[in-house]
Scaffold this motif. Structure first.
Motif, PDB file in Angstrom:
ATOM      1  N   ALA A  83      -6.148  -7.068 -16.381  1.00 64.66           N
ATOM      2  CA  ALA A  83      -5.707  -6.912 -14.991  1.00 64.66           C
ATOM      3  C   ALA A  83      -4.790  -5.699 -14.896  1.00 64.66           C
ATOM      4  O   ALA A  83      -3.871  -5.538 -15.686  1.00 64.66           O
ATOM      5  CB  ALA A  83      -4.970  -8.160 -14.521  1.00 64.66           C
ATOM      6  N   GLY A  84      -5.069  -4.841 -13.951  1.00 64.44           N
ATOM      7  CA  GLY A  84      -4.259  -3.642 -13.772  1.00 64.44           C
ATOM      8  C   GLY A  84      -2.933  -3.960 -13.098  1.00 64.44           C
ATOM      9  O   GLY A  84      -2.792  -4.955 -12.406  1.00 64.44           O
ATOM     10  N   LYS A  85      -1.973  -3.099 -13.322  1.00 66.59           N
ATOM     11  CA  LYS A  85      -0.653  -3.272 -12.701  1.00 66.59           C
ATOM     12  C   LYS A  85      -0.791  -2.960 -11.223  1.00 66.59           C
ATOM     13  O   LYS A  85      -1.376  -1.963 -10.834  1.00 66.59           O
ATOM     14  CB  LYS A  85       0.325  -2.316 -13.377  1.00 66.59           C
ATOM     15  N   LYS A  86      -0.251  -3.812 -10.383  1.00 66.93           N
ATOM     16  CA  LYS A  86      -0.311  -3.617  -8.936  1.00 66.93           C
ATOM     17  C   LYS A  86       0.983  -2.957  -8.475  1.00 66.93           C
ATOM     18  O   LYS A  86       2.071  -3.449  -8.749  1.00 66.93           O
ATOM     19  CB  LYS A  86      -0.481  -4.952  -8.221  1.00 66.93           C
ATOM     20  N   TYR A  87       0.837  -1.821  -7.818  1.00 66.24           N
ATOM     21  CA  TYR A  87       1.983  -1.101  -7.278  1.00 66.24           C
ATOM     22  C   TYR A  87       1.952  -1.192  -5.760  1.00 66.24           C
ATOM     23  O   TYR A  87       0.878  -1.274  -5.157  1.00 66.24           O
ATOM     24  CB  TYR A  87       1.935   0.370  -7.708  1.00 66.24           C
ATOM     25  N   PRO A  88       3.121  -1.168  -5.128  1.00 67.11           N
ATOM     26  CA  PRO A  88       3.129  -1.203  -3.660  1.00 67.11           C
ATOM     27  C   PRO A  88       2.507   0.075  -3.091  1.00 67.11           C
ATOM     28  O   PRO A  88       2.549   1.133  -3.718  1.00 67.11           O
ATOM     29  CB  PRO A  88       4.617  -1.303  -3.308  1.00 67.11           C
ATOM     30  N   ASN A  89       1.944  -0.036  -1.910  1.00 69.69           N
ATOM     31  CA  ASN A  89       1.293   1.106  -1.272  1.00 69.69           C
ATOM     32  C   ASN A  89       2.261   1.928  -0.426  1.00 69.69           C
ATOM     33  O   ASN A  89       1.862   2.597   0.513  1.00 69.69           O
ATOM     34  CB  ASN A  89       0.117   0.633  -0.406  1.00 69.69           C
ATOM     35  N   HIS A  90       3.539   1.861  -0.763  1.00 67.48           N
ATOM     36  CA  HIS A  90       4.559   2.662  -0.086  1.00 67.48           C
ATOM     37  C   HIS A  90       5.619   3.032  -1.130  1.00 67.48           C
ATOM     38  O   HIS A  90       5.663   2.463  -2.213  1.00 67.48           O
ATOM     39  CB  HIS A  90       5.185   1.871   1.065  1.00 67.48           C
ATOM     40  N   TYR A  91       6.470   3.976  -0.784  1.00 64.53           N
ATOM     41  CA  TYR A  91       7.522   4.386  -1.717  1.00 64.53           C
ATOM     42  C   TYR A  91       8.750   3.501  -1.535  1.00 64.53           C
ATOM     43  O   TYR A  91       9.172   3.217  -0.423  1.00 64.53           O
ATOM     44  CB  TYR A  91       7.915   5.853  -1.478  1.00 64.53           C
ATOM     45  N   LEU A 137      11.306   0.512 -12.972  1.00 61.35           N
ATOM     46  CA  LEU A 137      10.161   0.881 -13.801  1.00 61.35           C
ATOM     47  C   LEU A 137      10.567   1.668 -15.038  1.00 61.35           C
ATOM     48  O   LEU A 137      11.511   2.457 -15.009  1.00 61.35           O
ATOM     49  CB  LEU A 137       9.167   1.705 -12.978  1.00 61.35           C
ATOM     50  N   SER A 138       9.805   1.457 -16.117  1.00 63.41           N
ATOM     51  CA  SER A 138       9.984   2.277 -17.318  1.00 63.41           C
ATOM     52  C   SER A 138       9.344   3.641 -17.058  1.00 63.41           C
ATOM     53  O   SER A 138       8.639   3.830 -16.064  1.00 63.41           O
ATOM     54  CB  SER A 138       9.326   1.601 -18.517  1.00 63.41           C
ATOM     55  N   SER A 139       9.548   4.571 -17.958  1.00 61.68           N
ATOM     56  CA  SER A 139       9.019   5.916 -17.773  1.00 61.68           C
ATOM     57  C   SER A 139       7.491   5.949 -17.630  1.00 61.68           C
ATOM     58  O   SER A 139       6.975   6.590 -16.709  1.00 61.68           O
ATOM     59  CB  SER A 139       9.479   6.814 -18.924  1.00 61.68           C
ATOM     60  N   PRO A 140       6.721   5.258 -18.503  1.00 63.76           N
ATOM     61  CA  PRO A 140       5.264   5.271 -18.311  1.00 63.76           C
ATOM     62  C   PRO A 140       4.842   4.594 -17.009  1.00 63.76           C
ATOM     63  O   PRO A 140       3.915   5.053 -16.337  1.00 63.76           O
ATOM     64  CB  PRO A 140       4.725   4.493 -19.506  1.00 63.76           C
ATOM     65  N   GLU A 141       5.523   3.501 -16.639  1.00 64.84           N
ATOM     66  CA  GLU A 141       5.199   2.821 -15.395  1.00 64.84           C
ATOM     67  C   GLU A 141       5.523   3.692 -14.188  1.00 64.84           C
ATOM     68  O   GLU A 141       4.793   3.682 -13.194  1.00 64.84           O
ATOM     69  CB  GLU A 141       5.965   1.492 -15.295  1.00 64.84           C
ATOM     70  N   LEU A 142       6.596   4.481 -14.291  1.00 66.40           N
ATOM     71  CA  LEU A 142       6.972   5.377 -13.211  1.00 66.40           C
ATOM     72  C   LEU A 142       5.886   6.426 -12.987  1.00 66.40           C
ATOM     73  O   LEU A 142       5.510   6.718 -11.855  1.00 66.40           O
ATOM     74  CB  LEU A 142       8.321   6.045 -13.513  1.00 66.40           C
ATOM     75  N   GLU A 180       2.729   6.050 -13.689  1.00 70.82           N
ATOM     76  CA  GLU A 180       1.594   5.357 -13.078  1.00 70.82           C
ATOM     77  C   GLU A 180       1.844   5.100 -11.593  1.00 70.82           C
ATOM     78  O   GLU A 180       0.934   5.214 -10.779  1.00 70.82           O
ATOM     79  CB  GLU A 180       1.333   4.027 -13.787  1.00 70.82           C
ATOM     80  N   TYR A 181       3.085   4.749 -11.237  1.00 71.35           N
ATOM     81  CA  TYR A 181       3.441   4.500  -9.838  1.00 71.35           C
ATOM     82  C   TYR A 181       3.268   5.780  -9.023  1.00 71.35           C
ATOM     83  O   TYR A 181       2.699   5.762  -7.930  1.00 71.35           O
ATOM     84  CB  TYR A 181       4.871   3.966  -9.761  1.00 71.35           C
ATOM     85  N   TRP A 182       3.744   6.898  -9.560  1.00 74.98           N
ATOM     86  CA  TRP A 182       3.588   8.171  -8.858  1.00 74.98           C
ATOM     87  C   TRP A 182       2.111   8.550  -8.726  1.00 74.98           C
ATOM     88  O   TRP A 182       1.685   9.061  -7.689  1.00 74.98           O
ATOM     89  CB  TRP A 182       4.368   9.270  -9.565  1.00 74.98           C
ATOM     90  N   ALA A 183       1.324   8.307  -9.759  1.00 81.17           N
ATOM     91  CA  ALA A 183      -0.116   8.583  -9.676  1.00 81.17           C
ATOM     92  C   ALA A 183      -0.755   7.713  -8.595  1.00 81.17           C
ATOM     93  O   ALA A 183      -1.628   8.172  -7.849  1.00 81.17           O
ATOM     94  CB  ALA A 183      -0.779   8.333 -11.024  1.00 81.17           C
ATOM     95  N   HIS A 184      -0.298   6.458  -8.499  1.00 78.22           N
ATOM     96  CA  HIS A 184      -0.788   5.553  -7.458  1.00 78.22           C
ATOM     97  C   HIS A 184      -0.461   6.120  -6.069  1.00 78.22           C
ATOM     98  O   HIS A 184      -1.319   6.122  -5.176  1.00 78.22           O
ATOM     99  CB  HIS A 184      -0.161   4.165  -7.647  1.00 78.22           C
ATOM    100  N   LEU A 185       0.764   6.608  -5.885  1.00 73.90           N
ATOM    101  CA  LEU A 185       1.153   7.184  -4.597  1.00 73.90           C
ATOM    102  C   LEU A 185       0.333   8.442  -4.289  1.00 73.90           C
ATOM    103  O   LEU A 185      -0.052   8.664  -3.140  1.00 73.90           O
ATOM    104  CB  LEU A 185       2.654   7.491  -4.586  1.00 73.90           C
ATOM    105  N   ARG A 186       0.071   9.259  -5.309  1.00 76.58           N
ATOM    106  CA  ARG A 186      -0.759  10.459  -5.098  1.00 76.58           C
ATOM    107  C   ARG A 186      -2.179  10.072  -4.690  1.00 76.58           C
ATOM    108  O   ARG A 186      -2.809  10.744  -3.869  1.00 76.58           O
ATOM    109  CB  ARG A 186      -0.781  11.321  -6.363  1.00 76.58           C
ATOM    110  N   ILE A 230      12.785  13.965  -6.952  1.00 69.97           N
ATOM    111  CA  ILE A 230      12.041  13.296  -5.884  1.00 69.97           C
ATOM    112  C   ILE A 230      12.961  12.319  -5.172  1.00 69.97           C
ATOM    113  O   ILE A 230      13.558  11.459  -5.787  1.00 69.97           O
ATOM    114  CB  ILE A 230      10.799  12.570  -6.461  1.00 69.97           C
ATOM    115  N   VAL A 231      13.045  12.474  -3.847  1.00 66.90           N
ATOM    116  CA  VAL A 231      13.907  11.601  -3.057  1.00 66.90           C
ATOM    117  C   VAL A 231      13.088  10.705  -2.112  1.00 66.90           C
ATOM    118  O   VAL A 231      13.600   9.704  -1.617  1.00 66.90           O
ATOM    119  CB  VAL A 231      14.944  12.402  -2.236  1.00 66.90           C
TER     120      VAL A 231
END
Length: 190
Positions: free
Chosen positions: A143-151, A159-164, A166-172, A186-187
């Motif tokens: 099962a993949g990690k589910k990230y919110p669809n907003h910042y 989040l840890s560095s690798p998760e961060l 992945e989260y940014w890639a999700h937002l992109r 990034i703010v």
């Protein structure tokens, strides 16, 4: 034809070995995590080619009772009625298509509940047989990690560095772009 469920505490999942006329003919892998090369070689050395030499060693070996073809079709029909709401019309070729498939209620629940375009709305024994390997791959995929669809800055801090990353890639992937301050940090994401 005999089917055996083979497991070991060092392997996350199990393997099913199929023997015909006392000789091994195929393996089916139901793994939750990939095996290492060492595990693979050890496994091949522990599973004999002849069925009569298959004994529990460091592996747990259980014989799986074969489900008759008509029982598999009956299970499919019950699940079809449960999910689709109407009776399934069995064709003459369905028994040949389902005969060698490992059918269980768990597998059919995943088949009928899947959002995969290969299965969704195309439920039949023929479709199940055609995409059986794809269904098994979907079941065994982690099962993949589910990230919110907003910042969210608060979420980002947890989040840890690798998760961060992945989260940014999700937002992109959501077509959002980072908003940076003068120092280049990034703010926000818009």
């Amino acid at each position: 034809m005999s089917r055996y469920k083979i497991s070991n505490p060092k392997i996350d999942g199990h393997i099913e070995a199929l023997y015909e006329d006392g000789k091994i003919t195929s393996f089916h892998f139901f793994l939750n995590a990939p095996m290492t090369f060492k595990q693979w070689i050890t496994l091949l050395n522990l599973i004999p080619q002849e069925e009569d030499k298959l004994v529990p060693t460091s592996l747990t070996v259980e014989r799986i009772a074969e489900t008759k073809t008509n029982e598999k079709i009956a299970l499919f029909c019950r699940m079809y009625r449960k999910y689709v709401g109407v009776a399934y019309t069995v064709s003459a070729s369905d028994s040949g298509k389902i005969k060698l498939l490992g059918i269980s209620e768990e597998l059919l629940n995943r088949y009928f509940g899947s959002e995969n375009f290969l299965f969704k709305g195309k439920h039949s024994i023929g479709n199940l047989a055609r995409y059986y390997n794809e269904l098994r791959a979907e079941i065994s995929a982690p099962a993949g990690k589910k990230y919110p669809n907003h910042y969210s800055r608060d979420y980002e801090k947890k989040l840890s560095s690798p998760e961060l990353s992945e989260y940014w890639a999700h937002l992109r992937n959501l077509k959002m772009t980072p908003v940076k301050n003068i120092q280049g940090k990034i703010v926000d994401w818009k």
